[in-house]
Scaffold this active site. Structure first.
Site, PDB file in Angstrom:
ATOM      1  N   PHE A  97       0.637  -1.160   0.313  1.00 49.80           N
ATOM      2  CA  PHE A  97      -0.595  -0.023  -0.249  1.00 49.80           C
ATOM      3  C   PHE A  97       0.956   1.639  -0.245  1.00 49.80           C
ATOM      4  O   PHE A  97       1.922   1.086   0.503  1.00 49.80           O
ATOM      5  CB  PHE A  97      -0.317   0.114   0.661  1.00 49.80           C
ATOM      6  CG  PHE A  97      -2.113   1.064   0.795  1.00 49.80           C
ATOM      7  CD1 PHE A  97      -3.285   1.555   0.572  1.00 49.80           C
ATOM      8  CD2 PHE A  97      -1.683   1.970   2.608  1.00 49.80           C
ATOM      9  CE1 PHE A  97      -4.071   2.196   0.482  1.00 49.80           C
ATOM     10  CE2 PHE A  97      -2.913   2.899   2.174  1.00 49.80           C
ATOM     11  CZ  PHE A  97      -3.826   3.399   2.208  1.00 49.80           C
ATOM     12  N   ASP A 168       5.816  -2.909   8.722  1.00 49.56           N
ATOM     13  CA  ASP A 168       5.329  -2.439   8.438  1.00 49.56           C
ATOM     14  C   ASP A 168       4.229  -3.715   8.743  1.00 49.56           C
ATOM     15  O   ASP A 168       3.918  -4.312   8.155  1.00 49.56           O
ATOM     16  CB  ASP A 168       4.949  -2.161   6.331  1.00 49.56           C
ATOM     17  CG  ASP A 168       2.992  -1.833   6.300  1.00 49.56           C
ATOM     18  OD1 ASP A 168       2.263  -2.334   7.189  1.00 49.56           O
ATOM     19  OD2 ASP A 168       3.292  -0.653   5.041  1.00 49.56           O
ATOM     20  N   HIS A 171      -0.991  -5.113   8.269  1.00 46.52           N
ATOM     21  CA  HIS A 171      -1.790  -6.123   8.997  1.00 46.52           C
ATOM     22  C   HIS A 171      -1.295  -7.039   9.535  1.00 46.52           C
ATOM     23  O   HIS A 171      -1.612  -8.140  10.127  1.00 46.52           O
ATOM     24  CB  HIS A 171      -1.651  -7.280   6.913  1.00 46.52           C
ATOM     25  CG  HIS A 171      -2.078  -5.632   5.895  1.00 46.52           C
ATOM     26  ND1 HIS A 171      -1.656  -6.774   4.904  1.00 46.52           N
ATOM     27  CD2 HIS A 171      -2.195  -4.692   6.244  1.00 46.52           C
ATOM     28  CE1 HIS A 171      -1.686  -5.489   3.923  1.00 46.52           C
ATOM     29  NE2 HIS A 171      -2.670  -4.954   4.521  1.00 46.52           N
ATOM     30  N   GLN A 194      -7.724   0.929  10.031  1.00 48.27           N
ATOM     31  CA  GLN A 194      -8.669   1.349   9.302  1.00 48.27           C
ATOM     32  C   GLN A 194      -9.871  -0.125   8.762  1.00 48.27           C
ATOM     33  O   GLN A 194      -9.853  -0.542   9.445  1.00 48.27           O
ATOM     34  CB  GLN A 194      -8.285   1.723   7.802  1.00 48.27           C
ATOM     35  CG  GLN A 194      -8.385   2.061   6.490  1.00 48.27           C
ATOM     36  CD  GLN A 194      -8.442  -0.027   5.892  1.00 48.27           C
ATOM     37  OE1 GLN A 194      -8.049  -0.146   5.808  1.00 48.27           O
ATOM     38  NE2 GLN A 194      -9.420   0.860   5.234  1.00 48.27           N
ATOM     39  N   LYS A 197      -9.802  -3.642   7.852  1.00 51.61           N
ATOM     40  CA  LYS A 197      -8.809  -4.248   9.340  1.00 51.61           C
ATOM     41  C   LYS A 197      -9.294  -5.230  10.579  1.00 51.61           C
ATOM     42  O   LYS A 197     -10.722  -4.912  10.611  1.00 51.61           O
ATOM     43  CB  LYS A 197      -7.199  -2.862   9.465  1.00 51.61           C
ATOM     44  CG  LYS A 197      -6.873  -2.381   9.086  1.00 51.61           C
ATOM     45  CD  LYS A 197      -6.615  -2.922   7.364  1.00 51.61           C
ATOM     46  CE  LYS A 197      -5.148  -2.967   6.932  1.00 51.61           C
ATOM     47  NZ  LYS A 197      -5.713  -1.050   5.891  1.00 51.61           N
ATOM     48  N   ARG A 226       5.112  17.717  22.124  1.00 55.51           N
ATOM     49  CA  ARG A 226       4.983  17.131  23.704  1.00 55.51           C
ATOM     50  C   ARG A 226       5.564  16.826  24.687  1.00 55.51           C
ATOM     51  O   ARG A 226       6.103  15.099  23.311  1.00 55.51           O
ATOM     52  CB  ARG A 226       3.686  18.046  24.157  1.00 55.51           C
ATOM     53  CG  ARG A 226       2.659  18.726  24.492  1.00 55.51           C
ATOM     54  CD  ARG A 226       1.177  19.396  24.760  1.00 55.51           C
ATOM     55  NE  ARG A 226       0.580  19.648  24.669  1.00 55.51           N
ATOM     56  CZ  ARG A 226      -0.320  20.087  23.533  1.00 55.51           C
ATOM     57  NH1 ARG A 226      -0.368  18.749  23.285  1.00 55.51           N
ATOM     58  NH2 ARG A 226      -1.183  21.500  23.844  1.00 55.51           N
ATOM     59  N   TYR A 233       1.546  23.218  27.366  1.00 55.61           N
ATOM     60  CA  TYR A 233       2.456  24.009  26.877  1.00 55.61           C
ATOM     61  C   TYR A 233       3.905  24.412  25.841  1.00 55.61           C
ATOM     62  O   TYR A 233       4.343  25.436  25.610  1.00 55.61           O
ATOM     63  CB  TYR A 233       1.473  26.234  26.517  1.00 55.61           C
ATOM     64  CG  TYR A 233       0.200  25.852  26.407  1.00 55.61           C
ATOM     65  CD1 TYR A 233      -0.311  25.660  24.824  1.00 55.61           C
ATOM     66  CD2 TYR A 233      -0.582  25.993  27.058  1.00 55.61           C
ATOM     67  CE1 TYR A 233      -1.472  25.581  24.622  1.00 55.61           C
ATOM     68  CE2 TYR A 233      -2.022  25.860  26.574  1.00 55.61           C
ATOM     69  CZ  TYR A 233      -2.366  25.761  26.015  1.00 55.61           C
ATOM     70  OH  TYR A 233      -4.051  25.849  25.387  1.00 55.61           O
ATOM     71  N   ARG A 243      -3.233  12.203  17.760  1.00 57.09           N
ATOM     72  CA  ARG A 243      -4.137  11.072  18.451  1.00 57.09           C
ATOM     73  C   ARG A 243      -5.361  10.997  18.074  1.00 57.09           C
ATOM     74  O   ARG A 243      -6.211  11.642  17.331  1.00 57.09           O
ATOM     75  CB  ARG A 243      -4.107  12.790  19.769  1.00 57.09           C
ATOM     76  CG  ARG A 243      -3.158  13.600  20.450  1.00 57.09           C
ATOM     77  CD  ARG A 243      -3.114  14.444  21.684  1.00 57.09           C
ATOM     78  NE  ARG A 243      -3.996  15.154  21.300  1.00 57.09           N
ATOM     79  CZ  ARG A 243      -4.316  15.883  20.669  1.00 57.09           C
ATOM     80  NH1 ARG A 243      -2.531  16.834  20.443  1.00 57.09           N
ATOM     81  NH2 ARG A 243      -5.175  17.272  20.105  1.00 57.09           N
TER      82      ARG A 243
HETATM   83  C1  LIG Z   1       0.411  -2.697   4.118  1.00 55.72           C
HETATM   84  C2  LIG Z   1      -0.258  -1.358   4.750  1.00 55.72           C
HETATM   85  N1  LIG Z   1       0.671  -0.243   4.678  1.00 55.72           N
HETATM   86  C3  LIG Z   1       0.239   0.581   5.356  1.00 55.72           C
HETATM   87  C4  LIG Z   1      -1.370   1.183   5.240  1.00 55.72           C
HETATM   88  C5  LIG Z   1      -1.703   2.424   6.192  1.00 55.72           C
HETATM   89  O1  LIG Z   1      -2.682   2.368   6.663  1.00 55.72           O
HETATM   90  P1  LIG Z   1      -3.891   3.809   7.283  1.00 55.72           P
HETATM   91  O2  LIG Z   1      -4.655   3.575   6.556  1.00 55.72           O
HETATM   92  O3  LIG Z   1      -4.179   2.955   8.090  1.00 55.72           O
HETATM   93  O4  LIG Z   1      -3.270   4.183   7.385  1.00 55.72           O
HETATM   94  C6  LIG Z   1      -2.501   0.147   4.634  1.00 55.72           C
HETATM   95  C7  LIG Z   1      -3.562   0.415   4.773  1.00 55.72           C
HETATM   96  O5  LIG Z   1      -4.136  -0.172   4.029  1.00 55.72           O
HETATM   97  C8  LIG Z   1      -1.649  -1.421   4.556  1.00 55.72           C
HETATM   98  O6  LIG Z   1      -2.291  -2.168   3.985  1.00 55.72           O
END
Ligand SMILES: Cc1ncc(COP(=O)(O)O)c(C=O)c1O
Length: 406
Positions: A97, A168, A171, A194, A197, A226, A233, A243
């Site tokens: 992605f 990464d 998944h 997301q 997921k 922070r 502040y 956040r």
């Molecule tokens: C392999 C991979 N990396 C990064 C992301 C990014 O995640 P997000 O969509 O939560 O920003 C995704 C999401 O689809 C992903 O499948």
């Protein structure tokens, strides 16, 4: 008379598949509690966000977790905290992605695309080593669909070349490498929550790490500079507001309660499917290495061999499978480096100061083949029963038996 549903025949599958996301009254109650509490952000002690950070990082075998707004945000601050900066090269797979590469660009660094192994769909360690230059600072292995990357070889390369490893693990929920959960095997990792997921609040993410110093930096980067325990502040670095809200954390805490059982169910169903589909000519199952001790199965992926299916192109195979009632898609339509962002170097003025490769010349044969041949059955199907899996197998067999209709 036509047999295939795409030509008007009866469908193999008429019953609905498990819906996604899975939710019940517990999510509604958790959300209602947040609304009524009047404490909607994490800006106080004892927040739900903190509770989720602790619960998820323990579940995922990490010492620290910093909850953020997305997987993209998690990867971006992970690289930042690791010290990746202007002009540094970051090695990433071409089949993933977009966020795996844009997290480098967000830090003014240079993504360097390398190939994946065709039958694991994970970054090829040989290709990583071949791409290392004096400017290389980090590597981002993607645990594609929750199938652990070859971390022994990747960590060894990183050690020898002094590279940071950011996983990464977007998944990675519940999946393991040699029995250890993904995300904090390297220096840092990012996970996504997301909407598609396996635990989700619509959006959301988390950075995982075992390093207290890196965790503190991530906390600061996600909290507009922070530092925990310092005045509100007082700002120490250029951070973001990434956040997570209390609403997201409340939903994710409930979703986490179901994750273990769901992950086990997906594994059992995927194992059954793998056994049943292994005999079908033209369905190329992926290789399961011994270090992939548990796969999260963010979809059931395989390689489709059009020749073995009488020359039926993948798009027609997918339409036929969908018509039989099996939700499946083709995954990424092109490797990342073929996006206009890269081919047209749409990086802004940073391209005047930093040397970027000519991405039009990048060629990763396996990534390109996967974009043509990969098929992935939706992850929610794997939450069904063994009988449901039999429908998937029957649909594939039916297509094979009726190729003359296509
Ligand atoms: C392999 C991979 N990396 C990064 C992301 C990014 O995640 P997000 O969509 O939560 O920003 C995704 C999401 O689809 C992903 O499948």
């Amino acid at each position: 008379m036509a047999r295939l549903a795409v030509n008007g025949g009866d469908k193999v599958r008429t019953k609905p598949w498990p819906r996604w996301p899975v939710w019940d009254e517990r999510e509604i109650k958790a959300l209602e509690e947040v609304v009524r509490s009047g404490r909607w952000g994490r800006l106080y002690e004892g927040s739900r966000v903190e509770e989720f950070e602790k619960s998820f990082s323990v579940y995922q075998d990490a010492k620290f977790g910093i909850a953020v707004t997305s997987g993209t945000a998690a990867l971006t601050i992970a690289l930042k905290a690791a010290g990746v900066d202007v002009g540094d090269e970051v090695i990433v797979p071409g089949y993933t992605f977009i966020a795996t590469a844009t997290c480098a660009l967000q830090n003014n660094a240079v993504p360097i695309f390398v190939d994946v192994e065709l039958d694991t769909i994970n970054i090829d360690p040989v290709a990583i080593e071949a791409a290392i230059t004096p400017r290389t600072r980090a590597v981002i292995p993607v645990h594609w669909n929750g199938r652990a990357a070859d971390m022994d070889r990747i960590l060894d390369i990183a050690k020898r070349h002094n590279l940071v490893v950011v996983e990464d693990a977007c998944h990675g929920w519940g999946a393991t490498w040699k029995g250890r959960k993904l995300g904090a095997i390297g220096d840092l990792g990012g996970v996504s929550f997301q909407a598609s997921k396996h635990i989700t609040a619509g959006e959301g993410g988390i950075v995982l790490t075992n390093d207290e110093g890196l965790a503190a930096k991530c906390f600061s980067y996600h909290h507009i500079g922070r530092i925990a325990g310092r005045p509100f502040y007082e700002h120490h670095l250029v951070g973001w507001n990434f956040r997570m809200t209390e609403f997201d954390a409340a939903v994710l805490l409930v979703q986490l309660e179901r994750l273990e059982e769901q992950t086990q169910r997906r594994e059992e169903n995927a194992k059954f499917l793998s056994e049943q589909l292994s005999g079908i000519d033209g369905i190329g199952l992926l290789r399961r290495e011994s270090y992939m001790t548990r796969i999260s199965w963010h979809g059931f992926g395989f390689l489709y061999d059009a020749e073995a299916f009488g020359g039926v192109p993948r798009s027609k195979f997918l339409a036929t499978l969908n018509a039989e009632g099996i939700p499946a898609g083709g995954g990424y339509s092109h490797p990342l480096y073929k996006n206009p962002l890269f081919t047209e170097r749409r990086f802004g003025r940073i391209a005047e100061f930093v040397d970027f490769p000519d991405y039009r010349a990048v060629h990763c044969p396996n990534c390109e083949r996967l974009c043509r041949e990969c098929v992935s059955i939706d992850q929610r199907c794997l939450l069904g029963t063994i009988d449901d899996m039999c429908d998937i197998v029957r649909a594939m067999e039916k297509i094979r038996e009726n190729l003359d209709e296509l």
